[in-house]
Design a protein around this motif. Structure first.
Motif, PDB file in Angstrom:
ATOM      1  N   ASP A   1       0.821  -1.209   0.000  1.00 37.60           N
ATOM      2  CA  ASP A   1       0.000   0.000   0.000  1.00 37.60           C
ATOM      3  C   ASP A   1       0.852   1.256   0.000  1.00 37.60           C
ATOM      4  N   ASN A   2       2.085   1.138   0.445  1.00 40.64           N
ATOM      5  CA  ASN A   2       2.985   2.294   0.508  1.00 40.64           C
ATOM      6  C   ASN A   2       4.091   2.242  -0.529  1.00 40.64           C
TER       7      ASN A   2
ATOM      8  N   SER B   1       0.467   7.749   3.086  1.00 41.45           N
ATOM      9  CA  SER B   1      -0.971   7.487   3.028  1.00 41.45           C
ATOM     10  C   SER B   1      -1.601   7.933   4.337  1.00 41.45           C
TER      11      SER B   1
ATOM     12  N   ALA C   1      -0.210  11.072  -1.141  1.00 39.61           N
ATOM     13  CA  ALA C   1       0.746  10.181  -1.811  1.00 39.61           C
ATOM     14  C   ALA C   1       1.907  10.934  -2.426  1.00 39.61           C
TER      15      ALA C   1
END
Length: 206
Positions: free
Chosen positions: A77-78, A95, A194
Motif C-alpha cells: 500500500d505504501n 498514506s 501520496a
C-alpha cells in the motif's frame, strides 16, 4: 500401442516451447516486437541488437525480482514499482492510514522507519547504483524558515541515512535530491498525501 505416447510427448514438448516463447516475448520492448514482426512478415533481416532484446533485459529482471520480494509485498500500500527506460523506480508513498512523515517534518514516523528498513534490507544484496529523491505535496510549508525545497531535501537525506543503516553502501548512491512539489504522482492532484514520498531509482546502465 506406443504411437500415442510419442505423439503425446511431442505435444508436451511443443506446449513447453510455446510457454517458453511467451516468457521470452514478455521481456521484449514494443519497438523490438515490431522489428521481429517485420522480420517474419516481410522477410527482413533482424539486427543483432533486436535478437539480443528477445531476452528479458536487465530492467525487466530487476523489476521481476523486486515485484516478488516478500518484504516489499507486505507493505504494497505504501510502495509503487515502475519500470523506467534506465532502471526501476520505487516510490515510497505517504498514506492517511500509514503516513511516512508528519506534516512539514523531515523525520520518518515509526511506520516510515520500518518501511525504509524493509526496503534497505531488500536492496542491500543488489549491486546496481541508485538515486534518492524527496518529494512534498503542493501545500505550502507552515514553517516560515523552511520551504518545501528544504523539507524534500531533508527527507531525501533521511532516506539516505536509513538505507545506509540497512546495509546499502555509500558508493552505490549517485545522487540525493529534494524536488519539493515539482513532480507529483498525479499532475492533476498535487495536494494528495501520496505526493509526500521518497523515490528510489535503481539505475541499470547500458
Amino acid at each position: 500401442m506406443g504411437t500415442w505416447k510419442l505423439a503425446y510427448a511431442d505435444f508436451l514438448t511443443a506446449l513447453m516451447a510455446f510457454f517458453l516463447l511467451l516468457w521470452l516475448v514478455s521481456g521484449v520492448s514494443p519497438d523490438a516486437r515490431g522489428d521481429i514482426a517485420d522480420f517474419f512478415n516481410n522477410g527482413q533481416t533482424a539486427s543483432a541488437s533486436t535478437l539480443v532484446d528477445i531476452r528479458p533485459n536487465e530492467t525487466q529482471r530487476l523489476y521481476n525480482l523486486l515485484s516478488s520480494d516478500a518484504a516489499l509485498q507486505s507493505t504494497e500500500d505504501n510502495i509503487v514499482l515502475s519500470r523506467q527506460t534506465n532502471g526501476v523506480r520505487i516510490d515510497l508513498i505517504d498514506s492517511e492510514a500509514r503516513p511516512l512523515f508528519a506534516m512539514n517534518e523531515s523525520g520518518f514516523t515509526p511506520a516510515g522507519e520500518q518501511l525504509m528498513q524493509n526496503v534497505g534490507h531488500s536492496l542491500s544484496p543488489l549491486t546496481v547504483p541508485l538515486t534518492i529523491e524527496g518529494h512534498t505535496d503542493a501545500f505550502p510549508s507552515q514553517d516560515s524558515e523552511r520551504s518545501n525545497w528544504d523539507i524534500s531535501s531533508e527527507r531525501a537525506n533521511a532516506a539516505r541515512r536509513a538505507l545506509t543503516a540497512a546495509g546499502i553502501t555509500d558508493s552505490r548512491i549517485r545522487a540525493v535530491t529534494g524536488l519539493a512539489a515539482t513532480r507529483p504522482l498525479d499532475a492533476g492532484q498535487p495536494h494528495l498525501p501520496a505526493n509526500r514520498r521518497i523515490s528510489i531509482l535503481l539505475q541499470v546502465d547500458g
